[in-house]
Design a protein around this motif. Structure first.
Motif, PDB file in Angstrom:
ATOM      1  N   ARG A  66       0.824  -1.207   0.000  1.00 22.51           N
ATOM      2  CA  ARG A  66       0.000   0.000   0.000  1.00 22.51           C
ATOM      3  C   ARG A  66       0.855   1.253   0.000  1.00 22.51           C
ATOM      4  NH1 ARG A  66      -3.366  -2.955   3.629  1.00 22.51           N
ATOM      5  NH2 ARG A  66      -2.384  -1.944   5.378  1.00 22.51           N
ATOM      6  N   ALA A  67       2.030   1.195   0.614  1.00 24.00           N
ATOM      7  CA  ALA A  67       2.875   2.381   0.693  1.00 24.00           C
ATOM      8  C   ALA A  67       3.587   2.648  -0.631  1.00 24.00           C
ATOM      9  CB  ALA A  67       3.907   2.230   1.802  1.00 24.00           C
ATOM     10  N   GLU A  68       3.812   1.599  -1.406  1.00 25.02           N
ATOM     11  CA  GLU A  68       4.518   1.765  -2.675  1.00 25.02           C
ATOM     12  C   GLU A  68       3.571   2.338  -3.719  1.00 25.02           C
ATOM     13  OE1 GLU A  68       6.579  -0.972  -6.116  1.00 25.02           O
ATOM     14  OE2 GLU A  68       6.141  -1.844  -4.181  1.00 25.02           O
ATOM     15  N   PRO A  69       3.935   3.434  -4.335  1.00 25.87           N
ATOM     16  CA  PRO A  69       3.065   3.996  -5.370  1.00 25.87           C
ATOM     17  C   PRO A  69       2.913   3.015  -6.529  1.00 25.87           C
ATOM     18  CG  PRO A  69       4.757   5.570  -4.733  1.00 25.87           C
ATOM     19  CD  PRO A  69       5.092   4.260  -4.082  1.00 25.87           C
ATOM     20  N   PRO A  70       1.705   2.846  -7.050  1.00 27.98           N
ATOM     21  CA  PRO A  70       1.499   1.902  -8.154  1.00 27.98           C
ATOM     22  C   PRO A  70       2.358   2.215  -9.370  1.00 27.98           C
ATOM     23  CG  PRO A  70      -0.600   2.607  -7.238  1.00 27.98           C
ATOM     24  CD  PRO A  70       0.464   3.431  -6.587  1.00 27.98           C
ATOM     25  N   ALA A  71       2.729   3.459  -9.584  1.00 28.68           N
ATOM     26  CA  ALA A  71       3.528   3.829 -10.755  1.00 28.68           C
ATOM     27  C   ALA A  71       4.876   3.122 -10.762  1.00 28.68           C
ATOM     28  CB  ALA A  71       3.731   5.337 -10.804  1.00 28.68           C
ATOM     29  N   HIS A  72       5.449   2.850  -9.585  1.00 36.10           N
ATOM     30  CA  HIS A  72       6.737   2.162  -9.541  1.00 36.10           C
ATOM     31  C   HIS A  72       6.604   0.745 -10.071  1.00 36.10           C
ATOM     32  CE1 HIS A  72       8.630   5.476  -7.660  1.00 36.10           C
ATOM     33  NE2 HIS A  72       8.054   5.333  -6.486  1.00 36.10           N
ATOM     34  N   ARG A  73       5.515   0.086  -9.700  1.00 33.84           N
ATOM     35  CA  ARG A  73       5.304  -1.276 -10.192  1.00 33.84           C
ATOM     36  C   ARG A  73       5.008  -1.256 -11.684  1.00 33.84           C
ATOM     37  NH1 ARG A  73       2.420  -1.372  -5.384  1.00 33.84           N
ATOM     38  NH2 ARG A  73       0.432  -1.277  -6.487  1.00 33.84           N
ATOM     39  N   MET A  74       4.264  -0.278 -12.128  1.00 33.80           N
ATOM     40  CA  MET A  74       3.898  -0.208 -13.541  1.00 33.80           C
ATOM     41  C   MET A  74       5.093   0.140 -14.415  1.00 33.80           C
ATOM     42  SD  MET A  74       0.102   1.372 -13.672  1.00 33.80           S
ATOM     43  CE  MET A  74       0.143   1.278 -15.429  1.00 33.80           C
ATOM     44  N   GLY A  75       6.071   0.846 -13.878  1.00 35.42           N
ATOM     45  CA  GLY A  75       7.244   1.228 -14.666  1.00 35.42           C
ATOM     46  C   GLY A  75       7.966   0.023 -15.228  1.00 35.42           C
ATOM     47  N   SER A  76       8.119  -1.018 -14.415  1.00 35.25           N
ATOM     48  CA  SER A  76       8.813  -2.213 -14.898  1.00 35.25           C
ATOM     49  C   SER A  76       7.963  -2.953 -15.924  1.00 35.25           C
ATOM     50  CB  SER A  76       9.171  -3.132 -13.739  1.00 35.25           C
ATOM     51  OG  SER A  76       8.000  -3.590 -13.089  1.00 35.25           O
ATOM     52  N   GLU A  77       6.629  -2.931 -15.750  1.00 29.78           N
ATOM     53  CA  GLU A  77       5.756  -3.575 -16.726  1.00 29.78           C
ATOM     54  C   GLU A  77       5.817  -2.846 -18.064  1.00 29.78           C
ATOM     55  OE1 GLU A  77       1.831  -3.862 -15.100  1.00 29.78           O
ATOM     56  OE2 GLU A  77       2.555  -4.869 -13.293  1.00 29.78           O
ATOM     57  N   VAL A  78       5.848  -1.533 -18.021  1.00 33.04           N
ATOM     58  CA  VAL A  78       5.935  -0.736 -19.248  1.00 33.04           C
ATOM     59  C   VAL A  78       7.269  -1.010 -19.937  1.00 33.04           C
ATOM     60  CG1 VAL A  78       6.107   1.616 -20.151  1.00 33.04           C
ATOM     61  CG2 VAL A  78       4.330   1.050 -18.489  1.00 33.04           C
ATOM     62  N   ALA A  79       8.344  -1.062 -19.156  1.00 32.52           N
ATOM     63  CA  ALA A  79       9.664  -1.335 -19.734  1.00 32.52           C
ATOM     64  C   ALA A  79       9.697  -2.725 -20.375  1.00 32.52           C
ATOM     65  CB  ALA A  79      10.739  -1.226 -18.656  1.00 32.52           C
ATOM     66  N   ALA A  80       9.065  -3.695 -19.728  1.00 30.20           N
ATOM     67  CA  ALA A  80       9.026  -5.048 -20.286  1.00 30.20           C
ATOM     68  C   ALA A  80       8.224  -5.073 -21.589  1.00 30.20           C
ATOM     69  CB  ALA A  80       8.425  -6.024 -19.274  1.00 30.20           C
ATOM     70  N   GLN A  81       7.109  -4.348 -21.625  1.00 36.82           N
ATOM     71  CA  GLN A  81       6.309  -4.284 -22.853  1.00 36.82           C
ATOM     72  C   GLN A  81       7.093  -3.620 -23.982  1.00 36.82           C
ATOM     73  OE1 GLN A  81       3.400  -5.569 -23.799  1.00 36.82           O
ATOM     74  NE2 GLN A  81       3.244  -6.608 -21.844  1.00 36.82           N
ATOM     75  N   GLU A  82       7.816  -2.556 -23.659  1.00 33.74           N
ATOM     76  CA  GLU A  82       8.624  -1.878 -24.680  1.00 33.74           C
ATOM     77  C   GLU A  82       9.718  -2.800 -25.199  1.00 33.74           C
ATOM     78  OE1 GLU A  82       9.953   1.711 -22.789  1.00 33.74           O
ATOM     79  OE2 GLU A  82       8.019   2.719 -23.097  1.00 33.74           O
ATOM     80  N   GLU A  83      10.336  -3.558 -24.301  1.00 36.18           N
ATOM     81  CA  GLU A  83      11.378  -4.495 -24.714  1.00 36.18           C
ATOM     82  C   GLU A  83      10.791  -5.590 -25.607  1.00 36.18           C
ATOM     83  OE1 GLU A  83      14.918  -7.247 -22.761  1.00 36.18           O
ATOM     84  OE2 GLU A  83      13.468  -6.268 -21.446  1.00 36.18           O
ATOM     85  N   LEU A  84       9.608  -6.088 -25.248  1.00 37.10           N
ATOM     86  CA  LEU A  84       8.950  -7.101 -26.062  1.00 37.10           C
ATOM     87  C   LEU A  84       8.588  -6.535 -27.434  1.00 37.10           C
ATOM     88  CD1 LEU A  84       7.760  -9.919 -26.365  1.00 37.10           C
ATOM     89  CD2 LEU A  84       5.651  -9.031 -25.347  1.00 37.10           C
ATOM     90  N   ASP A  85       8.079  -5.312 -27.481  1.00 38.84           N
ATOM     91  CA  ASP A  85       7.760  -4.673 -28.764  1.00 38.84           C
ATOM     92  C   ASP A  85       9.008  -4.560 -29.631  1.00 38.84           C
ATOM     93  OD1 ASP A  85       5.109  -4.446 -28.045  1.00 38.84           O
ATOM     94  OD2 ASP A  85       5.265  -2.350 -27.432  1.00 38.84           O
TER      95      ASP A  85
END
Length: 176
Positions: A66-85
């Motif tokens: 709950r303390a961790e902002p969701p954007a930090h978790r999403m950043g790695s997902e976005v980076a993984a999607q960009e790498e896959l693309d």
């Protein structure tokens, strides 16, 4: 120490919260009324604290989550999607180059064999294999990346075929 709950929430944060609420709703932890109310609060949330408060009484969330902002978790997902693309784009380029290489190879093979009567007409195949290998080196596409891209492409084709099959069935049912 800075309190992350006072940080401003962005569209990606609100979207991630809405997705999580949808999961809790689908899993039966929220009623329709609770889901609607919390979704409205998530859509209008301005801070990470407001978003985190939506999940305080739901299972599976520790204090650190709950303390961790969701954007930090999403950043790695976005980076993984960009790498896959990127891998998929490089694979498409390699496939296009391969198509050209092997088309030219077959033309040269048949011309050498039947038109020019070359004694070493078979040499075009090792040359083509080296050119194909060179294309993978130029585009920096590893064997594992190529296998993954092929697997994903095949899965997308199968999913598309299934969607088309279902659409055809619905069309037949409607008598069109």
């Amino acid at each position: 120490m800075t309190d992350d709950s006072t940080y401003r929430a962005g569209d990606a944060d609100r979207s991630e919260a809405l997705d999580r609420l949808g999961t809790y709703f689908a899993d039966g932890f929220l009623t329709v009324h609770e889901f609607d109310e919390r979704s409205g609060r998530a859509a209008g949330a301005q801070t990470h604290g407001e978003l985190a408060s939506l999940f305080d009484d739901l299972p599976g969330l520790s204090a650190s989550n709950r303390a961790e902002p969701p954007a930090h978790r999403m950043g790695s997902e976005v980076a993984a999607q960009e790498e896959l693309d990127d891998v998929l784009a490089r694979n498409r380029k390699v496939q296009a180059v391969d198509a050209v290489i092997w088309s030219v190879t077959m033309i040269a093979f048949f011309l050498g064999l039947f038109v020019f009567h070359w004694n070493f007409f078979w040499v075009v195949f090792p040359v083509a294999a080296l050119a194909s290998w060179g294309a993978r080196a130029v585009f920096q596409l590893s064997d594992e990346e190529e296998e993954l891209a092929e697997e994903l492409t095949q899965k997308e084709k199968e999913e598309r075929a299934e969607r088309l099959r279902l659409a055809a069935e619905k069309r037949r049912e409607l008598g069109q």
